[in-house]
Motif scaffolding. Structure first.
Motif, short mmCIF file in Angstrom:
data_model
loop_
_atom_site.label_atom_id
_atom_site.label_comp_id
_atom_site.label_asym_id
_atom_site.label_seq_id
_atom_site.Cartn_x
_atom_site.Cartn_y
_atom_site.Cartn_z
N LEU A 104 37.80 38.66 41.57
CA LEU A 104 38.63 37.46 41.51
C LEU A 104 37.77 36.26 41.16
O LEU A 104 36.65 36.13 41.66
CB LEU A 104 39.33 37.22 42.85
CG LEU A 104 40.39 38.23 43.23
CD1 LEU A 104 40.88 37.99 44.65
CD2 LEU A 104 41.55 38.18 42.25
N PRO A 105 38.27 35.36 40.32
CA PRO A 105 37.45 34.23 39.88
C PRO A 105 36.91 33.35 41.01
O PRO A 105 35.78 32.90 40.94
CB PRO A 105 38.42 33.42 39.00
CG PRO A 105 39.43 34.40 38.54
CD PRO A 105 39.56 35.40 39.66
N LEU A 106 37.65 33.13 42.05
CA LEU A 106 37.20 32.26 43.14
C LEU A 106 36.98 33.04 44.45
O LEU A 106 37.09 32.49 45.53
CB LEU A 106 38.24 31.15 43.36
CG LEU A 106 38.49 30.26 42.14
CD1 LEU A 106 39.63 29.30 42.42
CD2 LEU A 106 37.25 29.52 41.73
N GLU A 107 36.64 34.30 44.32
CA GLU A 107 36.51 35.16 45.50
C GLU A 107 35.45 34.67 46.48
O GLU A 107 35.59 34.82 47.69
CB GLU A 107 36.18 36.60 45.10
CG GLU A 107 36.15 37.52 46.26
CD GLU A 107 36.58 38.91 45.90
OE1 GLU A 107 36.74 39.70 46.84
OE2 GLU A 107 36.78 39.20 44.71
N LYS A 108 34.40 34.02 45.99
CA LYS A 108 33.36 33.56 46.90
C LYS A 108 33.86 32.49 47.85
O LYS A 108 33.25 32.23 48.88
CB LYS A 108 32.15 33.03 46.11
CG LYS A 108 32.42 31.82 45.27
CD LYS A 108 31.17 31.46 44.48
CE LYS A 108 31.44 30.28 43.57
NZ LYS A 108 30.26 29.97 42.76
#
Length: 112
Positions: A104-108
């Motif tokens: 996912l692009p903003l998983e962090k």
């Protein structure tokens, strides 16, 4: 006329699909119809129904028009959902493939 996004059928899940949020929000907004709007847009229609079913419904005080209308509304929503899935299958598959490959692009930033 506003663009329509079909409902997600019960028991059906989607993976990563941005239109899911739009679809759910649109369904809530679309489902709010006043009684006046419902009555004003009705059309007399002839249907052929099983005699015993009609008799049972009348005996139980079931509104045939409303029941048929509700069933038809559900069938239309299901058919639109199936058609939408077919029409957008390639885009959803591409999005899911991207997420599987890159995450996912903003998983962090997720906290769950």
């Amino acid at each position: 006329m506003r663009p329509r996004s079909p409902p997600i059928p019960k028991g059906d899940t989607c993976r990563i699909d941005a239109s899911c949020v739009y679809s759910c929000a649109y369904q809530i907004q679309e489902s709010v119809v006043t009684k006046h709007e419902r009555i004003a847009t009705r059309k007399a229609t002839n249907l052929s129904l099983d005699v015993d079913l009609v008799a049972d419904a009348k005996a139980l005080g079931i509104n045939l028009s409303r029941t048929c209308e509700d069933a038809l509304r559900s069938e239309i929503a299901a058919a639109r959902g199936r058609r939408w899935k077919e029409d957008n299958a390639a885009g959803i598959a591409a999005s899911n493939a991207y997420v599987e490959q890159h995450g996912l692009p903003l998983e962090k930033y997720r906290r769950f």
